[in-house]
Motif scaffolding. Structure first.
Motif, PDB file in Angstrom:
ATOM      1  N   GLU A   1      44.173  32.823  39.881  1.00 32.75           N
ATOM      2  CA  GLU A   1      43.698  31.457  39.664  1.00 32.75           C
ATOM      3  C   GLU A   1      44.545  30.760  38.601  1.00 32.75           C
ATOM      4  O   GLU A   1      44.937  29.600  38.742  1.00 32.75           O
TER       5      GLU A   1
ATOM      6  N   ASN B   1      40.948  28.067  43.795  1.00 28.19           N
ATOM      7  CA  ASN B   1      39.760  28.102  42.926  1.00 28.19           C
ATOM      8  C   ASN B   1      38.507  28.500  43.711  1.00 28.19           C
ATOM      9  O   ASN B   1      37.644  29.206  43.213  1.00 28.19           O
ATOM     10  N   GLU B   2      38.443  28.019  44.966  1.00 26.48           N
ATOM     11  CA  GLU B   2      37.294  28.395  45.802  1.00 26.48           C
ATOM     12  C   GLU B   2      37.294  29.903  46.082  1.00 26.48           C
ATOM     13  O   GLU B   2      36.251  30.545  46.085  1.00 26.48           O
ATOM     14  N   TYR B   3      38.484  30.438  46.305  1.00 26.87           N
ATOM     15  CA  TYR B   3      38.595  31.891  46.516  1.00 26.87           C
ATOM     16  C   TYR B   3      38.083  32.649  45.300  1.00 26.87           C
ATOM     17  O   TYR B   3      37.387  33.650  45.412  1.00 26.87           O
ATOM     18  N   ARG B   4      38.464  32.140  44.143  1.00 24.10           N
ATOM     19  CA  ARG B   4      38.053  32.806  42.897  1.00 24.10           C
ATOM     20  C   ARG B   4      36.527  32.868  42.827  1.00 24.10           C
ATOM     21  O   ARG B   4      35.938  33.904  42.527  1.00 24.10           O
ATOM     22  N   ALA B   5      35.879  31.740  43.129  1.00 23.72           N
ATOM     23  CA  ALA B   5      34.414  31.695  43.079  1.00 23.72           C
ATOM     24  C   ALA B   5      33.822  32.654  44.115  1.00 23.72           C
ATOM     25  O   ALA B   5      32.857  33.375  43.849  1.00 23.72           O
ATOM     26  N   LYS B   6      34.437  32.667  45.298  1.00 25.29           N
ATOM     27  CA  LYS B   6      33.940  33.529  46.374  1.00 25.29           C
ATOM     28  C   LYS B   6      34.080  35.008  45.986  1.00 25.29           C
ATOM     29  O   LYS B   6      33.159  35.809  46.177  1.00 25.29           O
TER      30      LYS B   6
ATOM     31  N   SER C   1      39.896  39.475  50.908  1.00 27.13           N
ATOM     32  CA  SER C   1      39.786  38.172  50.230  1.00 27.13           C
ATOM     33  C   SER C   1      40.847  38.047  49.154  1.00 27.13           C
ATOM     34  O   SER C   1      41.465  36.990  48.982  1.00 27.13           O
TER      35      SER C   1
ATOM     36  N   LYS D   1      42.928  23.847  44.779  1.00 30.94           N
ATOM     37  CA  LYS D   1      41.465  23.815  44.930  1.00 30.94           C
ATOM     38  C   LYS D   1      40.988  24.994  45.775  1.00 30.94           C
ATOM     39  O   LYS D   1      39.971  25.618  45.490  1.00 30.94           O
ATOM     40  N   LYS D   2      41.765  25.259  46.835  1.00 35.96           N
ATOM     41  CA  LYS D   2      41.402  26.383  47.722  1.00 35.96           C
ATOM     42  C   LYS D   2      41.430  27.704  46.953  1.00 35.96           C
ATOM     43  O   LYS D   2      40.585  28.577  47.139  1.00 35.96           O
TER      44      LYS D   2
END
Lengths: 222, 254
Positions: A97, A59-64, A21, A56-57
């Motif tokens: 990020e 940022n989504e990786y960061r959350a994941k 990831s 945005k993608k």
């Protein structure tokens, strides 16, 4: 980790998944930074929307990745190299990020710029962008190979980034001094240079974390 | 604060008949610290701590070479008084093992046989103090005459700790003291261990890595009878030097 031989196979798989990831997130950040830099140089204003989406993608990786690390800590209570891996991955994802944010910010700075900016001005920014791109690329290489030596190279590249930032800023100031009407554009270009320098600082931190992961100790300038 | 070495093991070799159980163990145990011993089953951790109060003496085929010094004196010297050694070195086992006696009698048994208390009042005081130190007093003060076995598992283990400390030992050996306990009882014992270290020197054998991290200041990793690595607990669990240690604590041991 990469040479995983955990007794609990699923634990090894979770670490590998986290590793993958982070590499994906890093690659995306690398593309975004290059895309944003390229858009500025050719003043491709249509690219901004695409860059905002890419960010945005990221940022989504960061959350994941955050969630993966939390689960890992709760489920496995990792120790030693695994603990360092979890903690450094958390920090590295934060830096990726931030790099994404800075690249996005740079792209937006281009919107008010005129199409007829002098080439010299853009070339100095381009050179700075290239150095930062190369630094990020190398940091990903260091992460994939878990290489302390490559991480040290990345850390040392920070000096080069700073020098190029200085030159780019000088160029922008020269452009500004030619005509006070250039003020608005010049300010935006100063931000671009400064953001690239800050991206370089984040990349340096990525490398310092890779060093810490490998060595179990903080990098000290020799 | 300067750390003082309470126990020093030098080139300790232990044999059970033909089989060698420990190989050249050199390990310093600091006073008023908790030292955790970790390692796979059968690696010699328990054998090692049983050497410290000479529990292995009761096994006929057990032969010991090398030295263990406590406060600079070799406890395997011929003139050693083993009874007095065991008074100084208390032990708590994996499963709580209270005597089939009252809570009170469990704690006063040691002081009685060692002649520590002269009067009933003295004995009462020792029982109360020991139970207080073992963080059990409030729970049992109104039922001291009830059997020790009537207590819950966690309480029984704290009773065993009270029993161990009732004779004023200097060292407490703990052989997986929480392995039969639930998380709450474990947390109570761990907190207790932290308090007890101000008075005693503690050596704990544990299979729980996180417990070793929580309770100890120093950790030793044993494997196949050898002490592979010893260091501060922080170093061992964050960045061990030896690959075997790392493989063990991260669960890669095949």
């Amino acid at each position: 980790m990469t040479d995983d031989t955990h007794i609990v196979k699923s634990y090894g798989e979770e670490l590998q998944f986290l590793n993958d990831s982070l590499i994906q997130m890093g690659s995306l950040t690398e593309s975004l930074l290059a895309d944003s830099m390229n858009a500025i140089i050719i003043l491709d204003k249509d690219a901004v929307a695409r860059i905002v989406e890419s960010d945005k993608k990221i940022n989504e990786y960061r959350a994941k990745i955050d969630s993966q690390i939390m689960t890992l800590l709760v489920k496995r209570a990792p120790m030693a190299i695994d603990l360092r891996f979890a903690i450094t991955s958390l920090r590295i994802s934060q830096d990726f990020e931030r790099i994404g944010d800075l690249a996005k910010g740079n792209a937006k700075k281009m919107l008010p710029l005129p199409q007829n900016l002098p080439q010299d001005l853009l070339s100095s920014l381009k050179r700075l962008g290239n150095v930062v791109d190369a630094q990020l690329n190398k940091s990903l290489d260091a992460y994939i190979k878990k290489s302390k030596d490559i991480a040290i190279e990345v850390i040392r590249l920070d000096t080069s980034v700073n020098e190029h930032t200085f030159l780019a800023i000088k160029e922008v100031l020269a452009y500004l001094s030619k005509d006070p009407k250039n003020l608005e554009y010049a300010t935006n270009l100063l931000f671009v240079a400064k953001n690239l320098e800050r991206a370089g600082d984040h990349i340096r931190r990525v490398a310092e974390n890779i060093y810490y992961f490998v060595e179990g100790d903080y990098y000290k300038k020799s | 604060m300067d750390t003082k070495i309470k126990i020093k093991s030098t080139n300790l070799n232990v044999f059970y008949g033909e089989k060698q159980a420990l190989f050249d163990i050199n390990l310093d145990i600091n006073q008023n610290e908790v030292t955790a011993l970790i390692g796979p089953s059968g690696c010699g951790k328990s054998t090692f701590i049983r050497c410290i109060n000479r529990m292995n003496d009761v096994i006929d085929i057990c032969k010991i070479q090398g030295e263990i010094e406590m406060d600079g004196k070799n406890i395997y010297a011929p003139n050693t008084d083993v009874v007095s050694l065991r008074e100084k070195v208390g032990m708590v086992f994996q499963k709580p093992n209270p005597f089939p006696k009252s809570i009170y009698d469990n704690v006063c048994y040691g002081p009685k046989i060692h002649g520590i208390a002269e009067t009933k009042d003295d004995l009462d005081q020792i029982v109360e103090n020991s139970l207080k130190k073992a963080a059990l007093w409030n729970e049992v003060k109104d039922r001291l005459q009830e059997p020790g076995t009537s207590l819950s598992g966690g309480q029984q283990q704290r009773l065993c700790i009270a029993r161990a400390i009732s004779v004023n030992p200097e060292v407490i050996l703990m052989d997986e003291p929480c392995s039969a306990l639930d998380p709450i009882a474990t947390a109570k014992i761990e907190e207790l261990i932290d308090e007890l270290k101000t008075t005693f020197t503690i050596i704990i054998v544990t299979h729980s890595m996180s417990q070793a991290v929580r309770v100890s200041q120093k950790t030793g990793f044993f494997h196949l009878g050898k002490l592979i690595e010893v260091g501060t607990t922080e170093k061992i669990f964050k960045n061990p030097t030896n690959n075997m240690t790392q493989d063990y604590i991260t669960g890669r041991f095949g």
